[in-house]
Motif scaffolding. Structure first.
Motif, short mmCIF file in Angstrom:
data_model
loop_
_atom_site.label_atom_id
_atom_site.label_comp_id
_atom_site.label_asym_id
_atom_site.label_seq_id
_atom_site.Cartn_x
_atom_site.Cartn_y
_atom_site.Cartn_z
N GLU A 40 -18.61 8.30 -29.07
CA GLU A 40 -18.73 8.73 -30.40
C GLU A 40 -18.34 10.24 -30.14
N ASN A 95 -18.58 10.58 -34.21
CA ASN A 95 -19.79 11.23 -34.68
C ASN A 95 -19.74 12.14 -35.78
N SER A 115 -21.58 10.45 -39.06
CA SER A 115 -22.79 11.21 -39.86
C SER A 115 -22.77 12.18 -40.72
#
Length: 107
Positions: free
Chosen positions: A59, A76, A80
């Protein structure tokens, strides 16, 4: 124009013949070959192989490239971070989330 080579890109913001809308401005690094492509279909056309998704545990790998500012994002940061580049604010196509399974394997 991006400084990195984006295989299959047709413009300087990483768009390709498959995805070429105004917000289709990311390129994804394939796990198997570690090269950037605008999409899984471009990878297939350029290499003759399916795009290999990043396995769990990667990630923090820089595997996404913003076509607007050329910032490399970690998986990541991209998954996100909403639908825009955290560095320049350029809008990303929200529909790309429907294809995350092609690029990022889940545990």
């Amino acid at each position: 124009m991006n400084k990195r080579t984006i295989r299959g890109a047709v413009d300087g913001e990483t768009r390709c013949s498959h995805y070429h809308g105004p917000t289709d401005i990311i390129a994804l690094k394939c796990y198997c070959c570690r090269e950037y492509f605008p999409c899984h279909a471009c990878h297939q056309e350029q290499t003759g192989r399916a795009f290999t998704p990043w396995p769990p545990g990667y990630e923090e790998e820089k595997a996404i490239l913003c076509g607007s500012c050329s910032k490399e994002l970690t998986i990541n940061e991209y998954t996100s971070g909403g639908n825009s580049c955290p560095a320049c604010g350029a809008a990303f196509n929200p529909g790309c989330r429907l294809h995350h399974h092609l690029y990022f394997a889940k545990a």
